[in-house]
Design an enzyme around this catalytic site. Structure first.
Site, PDB file in Angstrom:
ATOM      1  CB  VAL A 315     -20.103  -7.091 -16.431  1.00 13.45           C
ATOM      2  CG1 VAL A 315     -21.438  -6.753 -17.065  1.00 13.45           C
ATOM      3  CG2 VAL A 315     -20.180  -8.436 -15.731  1.00 13.45           C
ATOM      4  CB  CYS A 316     -17.810 -10.562 -20.363  1.00  9.61           C
ATOM      5  SG  CYS A 316     -16.184 -10.977 -19.700  1.00  9.61           S
ATOM      6  CB  ALA A 317     -18.844 -15.295 -19.098  1.00  8.45           C
ATOM      7  CG  MET A 343     -22.148 -11.889 -15.630  1.00 11.51           C
ATOM      8  SD  MET A 343     -23.136 -10.826 -14.548  1.00 11.51           S
ATOM      9  CE  MET A 343     -24.463 -11.953 -14.106  1.00 11.51           C
TER      10      MET A 343
END
Length: 456
Positions: A315-317, A343
């Site tokens: 997961v990242c932005a 996110m």
């Protein structure tokens, strides 16, 4: 009749794509259930056939033709024979044996979905059950890459056809830090140095050396960010490069797997690892429960701390950095999944819900007609003119919800249309390649006819 893996036929089968990527034990089992067929001339398949079994040529020659026009003649010793003959279903051309021919018919499901490699691990070492192959065969070294082992044979064949060979002199940079990503590179021969400058005026740091069979350049193509390293040839090199469009369509799309927030919860309950590749500050500002923070720039140094037995959810932005991180994990034989939307996909619904609740709380309010109204609660005294007041109901949010639903529906329809167009574009590219092959064959035939006419 089973094939002896140590026989000449066994060595030929070992080089077929993607059979050459299977672990030794599984390859042995496969050979025990193979039957070699032989024909003396005749048709192997015709245009329009829907038999999904794939045909591999072991010896002899086969002519691929359409409506009597020769498209290509494939000999068993050629590189083309390492792939299944005209694998598209239904068949688009005829395959005719030129004299005595020996070949295999293999189930497409087994070929298209080879079993993953098996690993045995303890605290001190890891044994990789890989086949022994000719060290001078650059293609075999390339096919040992977990990335190429996971590709469908049709994509793999398209990649190998599309690759462009480039020679690089020793000391010459192949990619430079700060440039935009344009190609994905595979090393055919030679060695190169990976280096990076932490800042424009800082001293260059040497990170690693790469050699035959290694690949690089995918980070910028996946994330859209500039190149983060410089790669310089240490020796005279030959590299194969794949342009960004073909990398994204032929490698990224079938390789990277995305999951929803709900699917992520289920995977975590079954033991998956949640990996947040944002910066430390971003992770501290807000993160998913149970996530491990490993910023992408330092991920390579932390790979040994992760468990290969369970999937790793990245997961990242917004999902972009996750794609590059997942690709890196796949290269090192992890089962990597990407949280779709990152996110942002998790926080936006929450923000919308809070906004909707706020609207409901302020849905009723009073409109004053202009007459002064004074209410004092401090001393318990209420001084109030009697204005004409009207309770007004705020506009319902149902219309807003309907608009959101309509936009979501339209967005989903556009997404599906985009997927259909991408698939159509890929099919057109394949047809274009076939047309070019046919054109080259016609040109060669024309040249031969011209020579015959000149002699006559």
């Amino acid at each position: 009749m089973a094939i002896d893996i140590n026989s000449e036929d066994g060595q030929i089968v070992r080089k077929l794509i993607p059979l050459g990527t299977l672990p030794g034990a599984q390859f042995n089992v496969l050979c025990e259930n193979m039957n070699i067929e032989e024909v003396q001339g005749g048709t192997l398949f015709k245009k329009g056939d829907t038999d999904t079994r794939l045909i591999y040529l072991l010896s002899g020659e086969v002519t691929l033709q359409a409506e009597g026009l020769i498209i290509e003649v494939i000999a068993a010793e050629s590189e083309a024979a390492r792939f299944a003959l005209a694998h598209q279903i239904p068949r688009k051309i005829d395959a005719v044996a030129n004299g005595a021919v020996r070949f295999l018919r293999l189930d497409a499901g087994m070929v298209n979905n080879p079993a993953p490699l098996v690993y045995k691990e303890d605290n001190s070492y890891m044994v990789n059950e890989e086949p022994e192959d000719d060290p001078n065969d650059w293609m075999t070294a390339l096919l040992r890459s977990p990335v190429f082992q996971r590709l469908p044979p049709a994509n793999l064949q398209k990649v190998l056809i599309t690759l462009e060979e480039v020679s690089v002199d020793a000391g010459e940079p192949i990619i430079k830090q700060g440039d935009q990503g344009d190609y994905y590179y595979l090393i055919k021969s030679g060695h190169c140095l990976v280096s990076r400058k932490p800042s424009p005026n800082a001293k260059e740091i040497k990170l690693a050396q790469l050699g035959k069979g290694d690949a690089f350049g995918e980070d910028a193509l996946l994330s859209g960010a500039p190149r983060n390293v410089t790669i310089t040839a240490l020796t005279n090199m030959v590299v194969l490069r794949l342009d960004k469009y073909h990398f994204l369509s032929l490698i990224k799309e079938p390789l990277l797997k995305f999951i929803t927030h709900e699917q992520m919860r289920k995977a975590l309950s079954q033991g998956a690892t949640l990996l947040d590749v944002r910066s430390l500050d971003e992770h501290r500002a807000g993160h998913l429960p149970g996530s491990i923070n490993a910023p992408f720039f330092s991920l390579r140094m932390q790979l040994k701390t992760f468990n290969r037995e369970q999937p790793v959810i990245v997961v990242c932005a917004d999902g972009k950095a996750s794609e590059a991180a997942a690709f890196l994990l796949l290269r090192h034989r992890f089962d990597a999944l990407i949280l779709d939307g990152g996110m942002n996909a998790v926080t936006e619904p929450k923000a919308k819900k809070e906004a909707a609740e706020q609207k409901r709380e302020t849905a009723q309010f009073i409109i004053d007609d202009g007459t002064e109204t004074l209410t004092s609660h401090a001393d318990g005294v209420h001084l109030q003119h009697q204005p004409q007041q009207q309770a007004v109901q705020a506009p319902s949010i149902s219309a807003s919800d309907d608009l959101v639903k309509a936009l979501k529906s339209e967005n989903e329809a556009l997404r599906k249309l985009n997927l259909q167009l991408s698939e159509k574009c890929q099919n057109l590219e394949i047809e274009k390649e076939e047309a070019l092959k046919q054109s080259r064959m016609l040109r060669r035939q024309m040249e031969k006819l011209t020579q015959v006419l000149n002699k006559a």
